[in-house]
Write a protein that holds these residues in place. Structure first.
Motif, mmCIF file in Angstrom:
data_model
loop_
_atom_site.group_PDB
_atom_site.id
_atom_site.type_symbol
_atom_site.label_atom_id
_atom_site.label_comp_id
_atom_site.label_asym_id
_atom_site.label_seq_id
_atom_site.Cartn_x
_atom_site.Cartn_y
_atom_site.Cartn_z
ATOM 1 N N ASP A 58 0.861 -1.344 0.119
ATOM 2 C CA ASP A 58 0.010 -0.055 -0.108
ATOM 3 C C ASP A 58 0.892 1.367 -0.053
ATOM 4 O O ASP A 58 0.160 2.157 -0.462
ATOM 5 N N LEU A 59 2.084 1.251 0.504
ATOM 6 C CA LEU A 59 2.969 2.425 0.651
ATOM 7 C C LEU A 59 4.316 2.054 0.789
ATOM 8 O O LEU A 59 4.682 0.769 1.401
ATOM 9 N N ALA A 95 16.894 19.151 4.351
ATOM 10 C CA ALA A 95 15.747 19.832 3.763
ATOM 11 C C ALA A 95 16.133 20.561 2.477
ATOM 12 O O ALA A 95 15.438 20.586 1.326
ATOM 13 N N THR A 96 17.505 20.685 2.394
ATOM 14 C CA THR A 96 17.918 21.403 0.954
ATOM 15 C C THR A 96 18.067 20.159 -0.231
ATOM 16 O O THR A 96 18.279 20.699 -1.264
ATOM 17 N N ASP A 97 17.809 19.098 0.132
ATOM 18 C CA ASP A 97 17.760 17.863 -0.726
ATOM 19 C C ASP A 97 16.286 17.808 -1.283
ATOM 20 O O ASP A 97 16.233 16.779 -2.142
ATOM 21 N N ALA A 98 15.539 18.544 -0.863
ATOM 22 C CA ALA A 98 14.046 18.421 -1.366
ATOM 23 C C ALA A 98 14.006 18.343 -2.839
ATOM 24 O O ALA A 98 13.134 17.727 -3.491
ATOM 25 N N TRP A 99 14.679 19.520 -3.590
ATOM 26 C CA TRP A 99 14.506 19.745 -4.788
ATOM 27 C C TRP A 99 14.903 18.492 -5.584
ATOM 28 O O TRP A 99 14.362 18.068 -6.526
ATOM 29 N N LEU A 100 16.150 17.657 -5.088
ATOM 30 C CA LEU A 100 16.411 16.601 -5.687
ATOM 31 C C LEU A 100 15.603 15.352 -5.462
ATOM 32 O O LEU A 100 15.445 14.469 -6.324
ATOM 33 N N ALA A 101 14.734 15.302 -4.529
ATOM 34 C CA ALA A 101 13.843 14.240 -4.104
ATOM 35 C C ALA A 101 12.739 14.250 -4.851
ATOM 36 O O ALA A 101 12.058 13.431 -5.290
ATOM 37 N N SER A 102 12.531 15.606 -5.478
ATOM 38 C CA SER A 102 11.453 15.685 -6.428
ATOM 39 C C SER A 102 11.647 14.948 -7.833
ATOM 40 O O SER A 102 10.745 14.394 -8.503
ATOM 41 N N TRP A 103 12.926 14.694 -8.036
ATOM 42 C CA TRP A 103 13.250 13.673 -9.334
ATOM 43 C C TRP A 103 12.853 12.338 -9.047
ATOM 44 O O TRP A 103 12.890 11.666 -10.233
ATOM 45 N N SER A 104 12.657 11.911 -7.926
ATOM 46 C CA SER A 104 12.549 10.540 -7.626
ATOM 47 C C SER A 104 10.947 10.290 -7.814
ATOM 48 O O SER A 104 10.829 9.058 -8.000
ATOM 49 N N ASN A 105 10.278 11.296 -8.197
ATOM 50 C CA ASN A 105 8.860 10.965 -8.537
ATOM 51 C C ASN A 105 7.832 10.293 -7.063
ATOM 52 O O ASN A 105 6.953 9.768 -7.244
ATOM 53 N N ALA A 106 8.530 10.722 -5.939
ATOM 54 C CA ALA A 106 7.874 10.163 -4.683
ATOM 55 C C ALA A 106 6.737 11.082 -4.441
ATOM 56 O O ALA A 106 6.833 12.156 -4.789
ATOM 57 N N GLU A 107 5.942 10.562 -4.005
ATOM 58 C CA GLU A 107 4.437 11.586 -3.671
ATOM 59 C C GLU A 107 4.788 12.327 -2.505
ATOM 60 O O GLU A 107 4.099 13.479 -2.382
ATOM 61 N N HIS A 108 5.529 12.168 -1.603
ATOM 62 C CA HIS A 108 6.004 12.869 -0.432
ATOM 63 C C HIS A 108 7.450 12.717 -0.036
ATOM 64 O O HIS A 108 7.687 11.639 -0.151
ATOM 65 N N VAL A 109 7.960 13.700 0.780
ATOM 66 C CA VAL A 109 9.172 13.841 1.069
ATOM 67 C C VAL A 109 9.043 14.180 2.641
ATOM 68 O O VAL A 109 8.481 15.271 2.824
ATOM 69 N N VAL A 110 9.651 13.731 3.742
ATOM 70 C CA VAL A 110 10.060 14.020 4.911
ATOM 71 C C VAL A 110 11.410 14.351 5.328
ATOM 72 O O VAL A 110 12.486 13.548 4.610
ATOM 73 N N VAL A 111 11.894 15.072 6.052
ATOM 74 C CA VAL A 111 13.014 15.271 6.554
ATOM 75 C C VAL A 111 13.263 14.800 7.958
ATOM 76 O O VAL A 111 12.569 14.907 8.798
ATOM 77 N N ARG A 112 14.542 14.313 8.066
ATOM 78 C CA ARG A 112 15.099 13.915 9.642
ATOM 79 C C ARG A 112 15.828 15.071 10.165
ATOM 80 O O ARG A 112 16.514 15.816 9.477
ATOM 81 N N PRO A 113 15.667 15.234 11.475
ATOM 82 C CA PRO A 113 14.922 14.357 12.258
ATOM 83 C C PRO A 113 13.454 14.632 12.201
ATOM 84 O O PRO A 113 12.825 15.707 11.799
ATOM 85 N N ARG A 125 -2.496 10.561 4.745
ATOM 86 C CA ARG A 125 -2.723 10.988 3.210
ATOM 87 C C ARG A 125 -2.487 10.113 2.053
ATOM 88 O O ARG A 125 -3.230 10.039 1.393
ATOM 89 N N LEU A 126 -1.382 9.573 2.263
ATOM 90 C CA LEU A 126 -0.885 8.805 1.010
ATOM 91 C C LEU A 126 -1.880 7.392 0.928
ATOM 92 O O LEU A 126 -1.958 6.877 -0.030
#
Length: 133
Positions: A58-59, A95-113, A125-126
């Motif tokens: 499912d996810l 958090a600065t890697d969020a732009w790169l994560a958009s390339w992955s086509n993932a529906e959502h991105v979270v940052v550690r911690p 939501r997903l």
């Protein structure tokens, strides 16, 4: 008590602490009335791909910082190779890697911690989103 199975979530990381952080954030159930979440914890990209091909996922929650194969590349692979791929959430370290994560086509991105409320809400939501065609 219901006999309906809970959502099946594949959690990928070679870091046991990261997996534990996600498990604690999401919890064993999405809410008080839902069945237990079925977690599949894996530490290799091959295991993620095998689960995807098996179906009944499912996810996917993928660690972008995993050694050998990071979660962003793996997310992109899943989206490119798996018909009607379930939603993917990628966990990044900066958090600065969020732009790169958009390339992955993932529906959502979270940052550690991770903020447990943000992670839990994102998972809900997903899982509530319409299934891909």
């Amino acid at each position: 008590m219901t006999d309906t199975a809970g959502p099946r979530i594949v959690l990928y990381s070679d870091d046991v602490d990261m997996r534990e952080e996600v498990l604690l954030a999401v919890g064993p159930r999405l809410d008080a009335d839902s069945p237990d979440t079925r977690w599949v914890q894996v530490a290799t990209a091959d295991a993620v791909v095998a689960e995807a091909r098996r179906g009944d996922v499912d996810l996917f929650i993928l660690d972008a910082e995993a050694d050998k194969v990071g979660g962003m590349g793996l997310a992109r692979q899943l989206k490119d190779e798996i018909d009607a791929c379930p939603p993917v959430m990628v966990v990044i370290a900066r958090a600065t890697d969020a732009w790169l994560a958009s390339w992955s086509n993932a529906e959502h991105v979270v940052v550690r911690p991770m903020d447990p409320m943000v992670v839990h809400d994102a998972v809900v939501r997903l899982l509530d989103a319409p299934a891909p065609a």
